[in-house]
Design a protein around this motif. Structure first.
Motif, PDB file in Angstrom:
ATOM      1  N   LEU A 562     -18.880   5.561  18.224  1.00 13.16           N
ATOM      2  CA  LEU A 562     -19.639   6.535  17.390  1.00 13.16           C
ATOM      3  C   LEU A 562     -21.037   6.999  17.995  1.00 13.16           C
ATOM      4  O   LEU A 562     -21.626   7.676  17.277  1.00 13.16           O
ATOM      5  CB  LEU A 562     -20.188   5.321  16.408  1.00 13.16           C
ATOM      6  CG  LEU A 562     -19.314   4.955  15.341  1.00 13.16           C
ATOM      7  CD1 LEU A 562     -19.818   3.883  14.438  1.00 13.16           C
ATOM      8  CD2 LEU A 562     -18.694   6.064  14.549  1.00 13.16           C
ATOM      9  N   LEU A 596     -13.768   4.980   8.880  1.00  9.54           N
ATOM     10  CA  LEU A 596     -13.021   5.816   9.679  1.00  9.54           C
ATOM     11  C   LEU A 596     -11.805   5.344  10.253  1.00  9.54           C
ATOM     12  O   LEU A 596     -10.791   6.302  10.143  1.00  9.54           O
ATOM     13  CB  LEU A 596     -13.879   6.360  10.624  1.00  9.54           C
ATOM     14  CG  LEU A 596     -15.146   7.163  10.279  1.00  9.54           C
ATOM     15  CD1 LEU A 596     -16.125   7.258  11.424  1.00  9.54           C
ATOM     16  CD2 LEU A 596     -14.761   8.398   9.567  1.00  9.54           C
ATOM     17  N   ALA A 660     -15.787  10.255   3.798  1.00  8.01           N
ATOM     18  CA  ALA A 660     -15.256  10.820   4.789  1.00  8.01           C
ATOM     19  C   ALA A 660     -14.052  11.618   4.439  1.00  8.01           C
ATOM     20  O   ALA A 660     -13.304  11.375   3.447  1.00  8.01           O
ATOM     21  CB  ALA A 660     -14.880   9.880   6.024  1.00  8.01           C
ATOM     22  N   PRO A 706     -23.427   9.403  14.490  1.00  9.35           N
ATOM     23  CA  PRO A 706     -22.502  10.270  14.901  1.00  9.35           C
ATOM     24  C   PRO A 706     -22.012  11.598  14.603  1.00  9.35           C
ATOM     25  O   PRO A 706     -21.024  11.913  14.570  1.00  9.35           O
ATOM     26  CB  PRO A 706     -21.252   9.261  14.604  1.00  9.35           C
ATOM     27  CG  PRO A 706     -21.467   8.770  13.216  1.00  9.35           C
ATOM     28  CD  PRO A 706     -23.072   8.642  13.168  1.00  9.35           C
ATOM     29  N   TYR A 707     -23.147  12.184  14.133  1.00 10.59           N
ATOM     30  CA  TYR A 707     -22.996  13.542  13.356  1.00 10.59           C
ATOM     31  C   TYR A 707     -23.081  14.745  14.658  1.00 10.59           C
ATOM     32  O   TYR A 707     -23.706  14.500  15.624  1.00 10.59           O
ATOM     33  CB  TYR A 707     -23.902  13.636  12.452  1.00 10.59           C
ATOM     34  CG  TYR A 707     -23.632  12.816  11.345  1.00 10.59           C
ATOM     35  CD1 TYR A 707     -22.465  12.886  10.389  1.00 10.59           C
ATOM     36  CD2 TYR A 707     -24.477  11.665  11.216  1.00 10.59           C
ATOM     37  CE1 TYR A 707     -22.345  11.785   9.582  1.00 10.59           C
ATOM     38  CE2 TYR A 707     -24.139  10.792  10.173  1.00 10.59           C
ATOM     39  CZ  TYR A 707     -23.103  10.814   9.444  1.00 10.59           C
ATOM     40  OH  TYR A 707     -23.078   9.931   8.590  1.00 10.59           O
ATOM     41  N   CYS A 712     -25.622  18.397  10.753  1.00 10.39           N
ATOM     42  CA  CYS A 712     -26.074  17.002  10.083  1.00 10.39           C
ATOM     43  C   CYS A 712     -27.327  17.173   9.304  1.00 10.39           C
ATOM     44  O   CYS A 712     -28.289  18.152   9.614  1.00 10.39           O
ATOM     45  CB  CYS A 712     -26.280  16.215  11.327  1.00 10.39           C
ATOM     46  SG  CYS A 712     -27.053  14.638  10.865  1.00 10.39           S
ATOM     47  N   LEU A 752     -18.900  15.154  11.895  1.00 10.46           N
ATOM     48  CA  LEU A 752     -18.533  14.290  13.062  1.00 10.46           C
ATOM     49  C   LEU A 752     -18.875  14.855  14.425  1.00 10.46           C
ATOM     50  O   LEU A 752     -18.197  16.021  14.591  1.00 10.46           O
ATOM     51  CB  LEU A 752     -17.495  13.217  13.091  1.00 10.46           C
ATOM     52  CG  LEU A 752     -17.378  12.308  11.790  1.00 10.46           C
ATOM     53  CD1 LEU A 752     -16.191  11.370  11.881  1.00 10.46           C
ATOM     54  CD2 LEU A 752     -18.767  11.568  11.710  1.00 10.46           C
ATOM     55  N   VAL A 756     -16.850  11.864  19.000  1.00 14.63           N
ATOM     56  CA  VAL A 756     -16.869  11.043  17.956  1.00 14.63           C
ATOM     57  C   VAL A 756     -15.307  11.144  17.555  1.00 14.63           C
ATOM     58  O   VAL A 756     -14.806   9.996  17.345  1.00 14.63           O
ATOM     59  CB  VAL A 756     -17.799  10.833  16.823  1.00 14.63           C
ATOM     60  CG1 VAL A 756     -17.540   9.682  16.096  1.00 14.63           C
ATOM     61  CG2 VAL A 756     -19.236  10.504  17.806  1.00 14.63           C
TER      62      VAL A 756
END
Length: 884
Positions: A562, A596, A660, A706-707, A712, A752, A756
């Motif tokens: 991540l 995820l 997600a 984790p963006y 983000c 993401l 990642v």
């Protein structure tokens, strides 16, 4: 726990015609759960045969085949003046004249194997001569069963065997075996003795129970093997071993075969026959519930000492595993130094009975259930002995079961019982307690004032039931309806009046307890947290997302995948002492860390356009790390100080919602091409959640793992809305103080990071987000009050502002809202322009202002409100109005 019907009949009044299903039903009546019913899958004809003659020939493949004629009585074929069957057999451990077991054509063996007449090795074989394994009697397949050897020691059985006789009854073939599920409070049913007692109780004939441990036992003396019981650290005041019986049998032939009836019963009970000494101890454990252990006496120094383990000690157990010991482990030692066994769990490899053993020391002990249970779980070692000790073993039968073991080793192993008898006894007698018999009907079937107790719950009926259970009951003088009860030693779970009431209700029959529906109390509705959680789930489902649940366990490598920085507090995870999987020993600090995986699984199975969400708990360690909680006893309720320390040691476990999505947000069709999921979609989901909850969320550009750094958004709530100051500083995934510009961070959303997505094997462009539900609960506003609908028209005014590229559109919008005043109804961003006309590093943001008052607004008033909004935006962001 298995219970063969023939064995059960020896101890309880089971009718000869009773089927396994009927007996199981009787046991269920007294609360024993039927787990299964096996046996009865063998069908005849299976008969006794006598070998008339035989001819052994070596075949081309080198295998010796025996062609024989077997006398099977009336089942055979007449050949001249004799009746026999021709059978081809591959075994060679029999001769002419031997009695064997013959399975004739038409019979059915275990596993659905049907026997037919067939030609083999050039001759017809009308059936087969069977081994133990073929009949399901054991694992021996080295040769066929020779009945004179199989029933050695049972002359009464041999005397009745004649050719043609049905062999199923003498061999116990086709016998049904009941499997009973034993609950933790019914440890005495981990034996035929306990199940038989319960059956006799169920059919109302407890006096006809034949207790197998009713044997005469020699008195303890000073010539027995030396035993010392030393426990310097008892658990909760209970010593690890309060009784240890040791008996010696000398000159035992441990290589002597176990009697066939014993091997058959061990097999029926799901255990494999091993050797005489081991089979005897296992047989008696299954019969009585008392585990035994056999030591090679010649490997011992002359004394047994039972003590707690010392730091650094290691024992190699019978399964050849070297086990580091804990100071709480109770050990059987040779003279206090050499480790022999983990008490009640498993023996060591140094003193086990071997084929060279001649002198055997029998151990029959009573160990503390808590000590055994902790050792069993600590070493992940569950044995037949530990299952019984941790549920409670009858401490009164250790000497009698040891006597039975001595007698069997003498009878079947040719040994001689040593006159020495050791019985180290530290037992503390259980104190009787008072019991008011009226409690039975007041709890089980309450009657109205002045009414008599229901049938079976009166004073005398309750006393009779308790006596049938094995309790010693005595009336208390001067107190009608009150008795003094001493519970039987095999029932350590009976400690007070309500325990006895449960037993009375069980024996009387659960079907006699009336079914009464309780009156539902007036509810107070859902809590605020429940309302928020349900509203979040409903909102996300209405947006087309599917709710999933994932296991909250991750491995340390997930934090790397991540992209968490080394100092990220989300790396500080609680490690489980006994995880379901060694690959995932940590409790998650983010719901997204496990969600995820579910998204990837759905994508790999063909769901290319997937949108999922999960609401679950995360476990967060504070700055002090994991605190140690006290472990109070179970005798009394812990006081508030102890409970407070326990609660304080529990890590923070807030509830989060994560979502997600991957694939297309809008599918392709006649209307045009599809559109892939973008960061705006998941950010919009978060904002819609805020709208549904009446929480004014705003999205601010940020950079957090984790963006993707440029895609983000940090979701914030303004401080004045937040009512729970305890949420501050907990929700900033980057480890900051959780606030920025007069707001508290409740989560993040965006695309993401490509690294990642690659590390987690997710499609590129996957977008996700996570919000702290506890923060949303704290910010949850008051119910919306209805407002009158204005009948006056809305006034629209557009404004285009030129701002630096680095200025977020949200900041410009907030400034316009602040400057426009109370008549502003809505602000909408409808265009963003970048190009030559605005210059490099600049962008043009076009907003539409909607104003409405309690009258029709004039053009001058609308212009004044617009100018005021532009002025505030210019001061806050440096914006310039285009075209001015």
């Amino acid at each position: 726990m298995h219970a063969p019907l023939s064995w059960l009949r020896e101890l309880a009044p089971v009718p000869e015609h009773a089927t396994g299903a009927e007996v199981a039903g009787d046991l269920v009546r007294v609360g024993l759960e039927e787990e299964g019913l096996s046996g009865g899958d063998i069908a005849g004809p299976i008969v006794v045969g006598r070998v008339v003659d035989l001819d052994r020939q070596v075949q081309k493949n080198g295998k010796t085949i025996t062609f024989c004629h077997v006398d099977v009585g009336a089942h055979g074929q007449r050949v001249t003046d004799r009746i026999w069957q021709e059978i081809v057999c591959g075994a060679d451990n029999f001769t002419a004249g031997d009695l064997v077991v013959v399975v004739l054509p038409g019979a059915m063996l275990p596993g659905g194997h049907e026997i037919t007449a067939r030609k083999t090795y050039g001759r017809m074989s009308h059936g087969m001569i069977c081994s133990e394994r073929e009949l399901g009697l054991g694992e021996d397949h080295s040769g066929i069963i020779v009945l004179t050897e199989y029933f050695a020691g049972q002359p009464e059985v041999l005397a009745g065997l004649t050719p043609g006789q049905d062999a199923m009854a003498p061999l116990g073939l086709g016998e049904q075996v009941i499997e009973v599920n034993v609950t933790p409070d019914r440890g005495y049913c981990f034996s035929l003795r306990g199940i038989a007692r319960e059956y006799a109780l169920s059919v109302g004939r407890p006096a006809q129970f034949a207790d197998p441990v009713e044997v005469a036992v020699p008195a303890p003396n000073d010539t027995g093997y030396r035993v010392g019981l030393e426990d310097g650290a008892p658990i909760r005041g209970h010593v690890g071993c309060d009784r240890y019986v040791a008996r010696i049998v000398r000159q035992v032939d441990v290589n002597a075969p176990s009697p066939p009836w014993m091997s058959r019963r061990l097999t029926q009970m799901g255990m494999r026959p091993i050797s005489l000494a081991v089979d005897v101890t296992n047989y008696l454990m299954l019969l009585t519930g008392q585990p035994l252990h056999a030591f090679d006496l010649d490997t011992l120094s002359g004394s047994i000492v039972v003590r707690r383990a010392r730091a650094g000690e290691v024992l190699t157990t019978l399964d050849d595993v070297a086990r580091p010991l804990d100071p709480e482990d109770l050990m059987i030692t040779d003279g206090g130094s050499q480790l022999l066994a983990i008490a009640g769990v498993m023996g060591g490899a140094t003193s086990e009975v071997s084929p060279q053993t001649r002198n055997v020391l029998i151990e029959a002990a009573h160990f503390d259930p808590t000590t055994v249970a902790r050792s069993s779980r600590r070493h992940r070692l569950s044995s037949e002995a530990s299952k019984r000790f941790e549920r409670g073993v009858d401490p009164d039968i250790a000497d009698r079961v040891a006597e039975l073991a001595v007698r069997m080793l003498v009878e079947y192993g040719g040994g001689a019982a040593d006159p020495g008898v050791t019985d180290a006894d530290l037992r503390v007698p259980r104190e009787p307690f008072r019991f008011r018999t009226g409690l039975a009907w007041s709890l089980v079937q309450p009657a109205g004032p002045g009414e008599s107790p229901p049938e079976g719950l009166g004073h005398r009926a309750v006393l009779s039931c308790l006596q049938d259970l094995g309790c010693a009951v005595r009336d208390v003088p001067g107190e009608p309806g009150v008795v003094e009860v001493a519970t039987p030693p095999w029932r350590p779970d009976l400690a007070n009046g309500p325990d006895l009431v449960e037993e009375v209700a069980r024996v009387r029959g659960y079907e006699h307890i009336p079914s009464v529906l309780p009156t539902a109390p007036g509810g107070r509705g859902l809590t605020e947290r429940q309302r928020v959680t349900r509203l979040i789930a409903t909102t996300l489902a209405q947006q087309g997302l599917v709710e999933v649940l994932s296991y909250p366990f991750v491995g340390p490598e997930r934090h790397d995948a991540l992209g968490y920085p080394g100092e990220d507090p989300r790396r500080a995870a609680v490690r489980l002492a006994n995880p379901l999987s060694d690959e995932a020993p940590l409790l998650r600090t983010s719901v997204l860390a496990t969600l995820l995986d579910t998204l990837r699984l759905n994508h790999n199975r063909g769901a290319r356009d997937a949108a999922l969400y999960e609401i679950g708990l995360v476990t967060l360690l504070g700055p002090d790390g994991l605190r140690v909680a006290p472990v109070p006893g179970i005798e009394v309720r812990p006081d508030e100080e102890v409970l407070g320390r326990i609660r304080a040691a529990v890590p923070d476990q807030p509830r989060h919602v994560a979502f997600a999505a991957s694939g297309d947000a809008q599918p392709a069709g006649p209307w045009g091409p599809g559109r892939a999921v973008r960061s705006e979609d998941v950010i919009g989901l978060a904002l819609r959640l805020g709208q549904a909850l009446r929480v004014p969320l705003r999205a601010v550009a940020d950079q957090v793992a984790p963006y993707h750094p440029g895609r983000c958004a940090r979701l914030e709530v303004a401080f004045p809305t937040v009512t729970g100051p305890e949420i501050l500083g907990r929700h900033d995934g980057a480890g900051g103080d959780g606030s920025a510009g007069g707001a508290v961070t409740v989560g993040y959303a965006g695309q993401l990071h490509p690294k990642v997505a690659a590390a987690l094997d997710l499609p590129s462009g996957t977008c996700a987000g996570e919000l702290d539900v506890e923060a949303l609960v704290a910010a949850f506003g008051s119910p919306v009050q209805a407002r009158p609908v204005s009948t006056f028209p809305v006034a629209l005014s557009d404004v285009a502002l030129l701002v630096p590229e680095s200025v977020p559109a949200q900041r410009v919008r907030d400034a316009l809202v602040e400057g426009a005043g109370p008549l502003l109804e809505a602000v909408t961003l409808f265009d963003v322009y970048r190009g030559e006309q605005v210059g490099p590093g600049k962008k043009s943001l076009a907003y539409r202002l909607a104003l409405r008052g309690d009258r029709t607004l004039t053009t001058e008033e609308v212009s004044a409100f617009r100018d005021a909004a532009i002025a505030v935006a210019a001061d806050a962001t440096g914006a310039l109005q285009r075209g001015v």
